[in-house]
Design a protein around this motif. Structure first.
Motif, short mmCIF file in Angstrom:
data_model
loop_
_atom_site.label_atom_id
_atom_site.label_comp_id
_atom_site.label_asym_id
_atom_site.label_seq_id
_atom_site.Cartn_x
_atom_site.Cartn_y
_atom_site.Cartn_z
N UNK A 152 0.83 -1.21 0.00
CA UNK A 152 0.00 0.00 0.00
C UNK A 152 0.87 1.26 0.00
N UNK A 153 1.90 1.27 0.83
CA UNK A 153 2.79 2.44 0.89
C UNK A 153 3.47 2.68 -0.45
N UNK A 154 3.97 1.62 -1.07
CA UNK A 154 4.59 1.77 -2.38
C UNK A 154 3.59 2.23 -3.42
N UNK A 155 2.39 1.68 -3.39
CA UNK A 155 1.35 2.08 -4.32
C UNK A 155 0.93 3.53 -4.15
N UNK A 156 0.94 3.99 -2.90
CA UNK A 156 0.58 5.39 -2.63
C UNK A 156 1.59 6.35 -3.25
N UNK A 157 2.82 5.91 -3.41
CA UNK A 157 3.83 6.73 -4.08
C UNK A 157 3.78 6.54 -5.59
N UNK A 158 3.56 5.31 -6.04
CA UNK A 158 3.60 5.01 -7.47
C UNK A 158 2.45 5.59 -8.27
N UNK A 159 1.25 5.58 -7.71
CA UNK A 159 0.09 6.07 -8.46
C UNK A 159 0.20 7.56 -8.80
N UNK A 160 0.53 8.43 -7.84
CA UNK A 160 0.68 9.84 -8.22
C UNK A 160 1.87 10.07 -9.14
N UNK A 161 2.95 9.29 -8.96
CA UNK A 161 4.10 9.42 -9.87
C UNK A 161 3.69 9.08 -11.30
N UNK A 162 2.87 8.05 -11.46
CA UNK A 162 2.40 7.69 -12.79
C UNK A 162 1.57 8.81 -13.39
N UNK A 163 0.64 9.32 -12.64
CA UNK A 163 -0.23 10.40 -13.14
C UNK A 163 0.59 11.62 -13.52
N UNK A 164 1.45 12.06 -12.61
CA UNK A 164 2.24 13.27 -12.87
C UNK A 164 3.25 13.07 -13.99
N UNK A 165 3.91 11.90 -14.01
CA UNK A 165 4.87 11.62 -15.07
C UNK A 165 4.19 11.53 -16.43
N UNK A 166 3.08 10.84 -16.49
CA UNK A 166 2.32 10.70 -17.73
C UNK A 166 1.91 12.07 -18.27
N UNK A 167 1.35 12.88 -17.41
CA UNK A 167 0.89 14.23 -17.84
C UNK A 167 2.06 15.10 -18.27
N UNK A 168 3.16 15.05 -17.55
CA UNK A 168 4.32 15.89 -17.88
C UNK A 168 4.89 15.52 -19.25
N UNK A 169 5.00 14.23 -19.52
CA UNK A 169 5.55 13.80 -20.81
C UNK A 169 4.56 14.08 -21.93
N UNK A 170 3.29 13.75 -21.71
CA UNK A 170 2.30 13.91 -22.77
C UNK A 170 2.11 15.38 -23.15
N UNK A 171 2.25 16.29 -22.19
CA UNK A 171 2.13 17.73 -22.48
C UNK A 171 3.20 18.20 -23.46
N UNK A 172 4.35 17.57 -23.40
CA UNK A 172 5.47 17.96 -24.27
C UNK A 172 5.34 17.41 -25.68
N UNK A 173 4.46 16.45 -25.87
CA UNK A 173 4.30 15.81 -27.17
C UNK A 173 2.84 15.93 -27.59
#
Length: 124
Positions: A7-28
């Motif tokens: 759960x602790x790892x997932x709590x870190x991974x889910x927002x990282x996925x959302x933020x990373x996905x949005x940051x990369x997709x905005x550039x392309x």
């Protein structure tokens, strides 16, 4: 107690996925899902390093649960990959759909292998 590590790892991974996905997709500004591609490849690299560390005895089962199952499990996303690939095919971008499948599998396996190799060089 192990489920708390996941759960602790997932709590870190889910927002990282959302933020990373949005940051990369905005550039392309293309139809290709670069954000999902990027987070999946990064997750494969992290999981490769972690796997190599566990194999070398440099990481514990608890670290593997927290980072491997929790963080990487939430960071990477097979469902979004599948949805975006089907959406590309449905919208007539069949080349991009096929490229997404081939590139994701090859880059993911390559990143995981590179991670294991890096861990072997560090702890082997």
């Amino acid at each position: 107690m192990n489920w708390l590590l996941v759960v602790a790892g997932g709590m870190a991974g889910a927002p990282l996925r959302f933020l990373g996905d949005r940051a990369v997709q905005r550039r392309h500004g293309t139809a290709f899902p670069w954000g999902t591609f990027a987070v999946n490849v990064v997750g494969c690299l992290v999981l490769g390093v972690l796997t190599g560390a566990v194999m070398a005895g440099a990481a514990s089962d608890q670290v593997q649960l927290a980072l491997g199952t929790g963080l990487c499990g939430a960071l990477t996303t097979y469902s979004t990959f599948s949805y975006e690939t089907l959406r590309l095919a449905h919208d007539g971008a069949r080349f991009f759909a096929a490229a997404n499948v081939v590139a994701s599998v090859l880059a993911g396996l390559g990143a995981a292998s590179a991670g294991v190799a890096c861990a072997g060089a560090l702890w082997g």
